[in-house]
Design a protein around this motif. Sequence first.
Motif, PDB file in Angstrom:
ATOM      1  N   PRO A 138     124.111  86.363  52.775  1.00  0.00           N
ATOM      2  CA  PRO A 138     123.217  85.407  53.421  1.00  0.00           C
ATOM      3  C   PRO A 138     123.280  84.007  52.812  1.00  0.00           C
ATOM      4  O   PRO A 138     123.090  83.016  53.509  1.00  0.00           O
ATOM      5  CB  PRO A 138     121.829  86.010  53.249  1.00  0.00           C
ATOM      6  N   GLU A 139     123.562  83.919  51.494  1.00  0.00           N
ATOM      7  CA  GLU A 139     123.554  82.596  50.881  1.00  0.00           C
ATOM      8  C   GLU A 139     124.755  81.745  51.279  1.00  0.00           C
ATOM      9  O   GLU A 139     124.772  80.540  51.043  1.00  0.00           O
ATOM     10  CB  GLU A 139     123.456  82.714  49.352  1.00  0.00           C
ATOM     11  N   LEU A 140     125.757  82.343  51.919  1.00  0.00           N
ATOM     12  CA  LEU A 140     126.923  81.564  52.331  1.00  0.00           C
ATOM     13  C   LEU A 140     126.596  80.616  53.484  1.00  0.00           C
ATOM     14  O   LEU A 140     127.268  79.604  53.658  1.00  0.00           O
ATOM     15  CB  LEU A 140     128.076  82.493  52.722  1.00  0.00           C
ATOM     16  N   ASP A 141     125.569  80.944  54.242  1.00  0.00           N
ATOM     17  CA  ASP A 141     125.200  80.096  55.375  1.00  0.00           C
ATOM     18  C   ASP A 141     124.268  78.958  54.963  1.00  0.00           C
ATOM     19  O   ASP A 141     123.979  78.075  55.764  1.00  0.00           O
ATOM     20  CB  ASP A 141     124.513  80.942  56.454  1.00  0.00           C
ATOM     21  N   GLU A 142     123.789  78.993  53.757  1.00  0.00           N
ATOM     22  CA  GLU A 142     122.850  77.967  53.293  1.00  0.00           C
ATOM     23  C   GLU A 142     123.617  76.753  52.784  1.00  0.00           C
ATOM     24  O   GLU A 142     124.596  76.882  52.054  1.00  0.00           O
ATOM     25  CB  GLU A 142     121.975  78.518  52.166  1.00  0.00           C
ATOM     26  N   PRO A 143     123.200  75.569  53.121  1.00  0.00           N
ATOM     27  CA  PRO A 143     123.899  74.358  52.665  1.00  0.00           C
ATOM     28  C   PRO A 143     123.742  74.126  51.155  1.00  0.00           C
ATOM     29  O   PRO A 143     124.578  73.484  50.533  1.00  0.00           O
ATOM     30  CB  PRO A 143     123.254  73.227  53.460  1.00  0.00           C
ATOM     31  N   TRP A 144     122.706  74.644  50.525  1.00  0.00           N
ATOM     32  CA  TRP A 144     122.463  74.445  49.104  1.00  0.00           C
ATOM     33  C   TRP A 144     123.154  75.503  48.243  1.00  0.00           C
ATOM     34  O   TRP A 144     123.131  75.415  47.021  1.00  0.00           O
ATOM     35  CB  TRP A 144     120.964  74.448  48.819  1.00  0.00           C
ATOM     36  N   ALA A 145     123.755  76.538  48.854  1.00  0.00           N
ATOM     37  CA  ALA A 145     124.311  77.665  48.097  1.00  0.00           C
ATOM     38  C   ALA A 145     125.465  77.231  47.174  1.00  0.00           C
ATOM     39  O   ALA A 145     125.516  77.638  46.013  1.00  0.00           O
ATOM     40  CB  ALA A 145     124.774  78.761  49.044  1.00  0.00           C
TER      41      ALA A 145
END
Length: 170
Positions: A138-145
């Motif tokens: 899920p964190e791959l879709d976050e811009p801050w990841a």
Amino acid sequence: IVIEELAGRVDDLEDRVWNQEEKNEIPSDVQSLRAEMMLVRRALRPLRDEIEALAKEPPEWFSAEIRPFVADLRAHVLQISDALDTMRESLVSVMDAHLSLVAMRTQEVMRVLTVMASIFIPLTFVAGVYGMNFQNMPELDEPWAYPFVWAVMIAMGLGMAAYFRRKGWL
């Protein structure tokens, strides 16, 4: 003269060890000096035995004036023999000191390499996990990841480096 020259070479070798000069040549120099000392010792042994026999039972044709010289010669031969033994022991201690210094340098290098590996192994694990091509992370879709992972990795590396420095390992 030979004993004094050998003693001088032993002293020079000891100085080279403690000054950490020519590290690779020291074992071969110790061995060649030891071989020369053994050669002198082998040449001295028969002489010592003969002089010992003369001192114990001098032939009747030895005059009274000669007998003190035989005792003096016997003392010199024993002194040379003792000097050779002392130099041989010194060579053993020189070699031990050389090996100890080499081991200490190796230990220092291994310590630094271990600390560096301890810092980079966890970072390699994090990079390996995020380098996998999973779609359900899920964190791959976050811009801050991406910046967050970099921040965590930098914090881990700096934190471990600070800890190792505080412990005196770095």
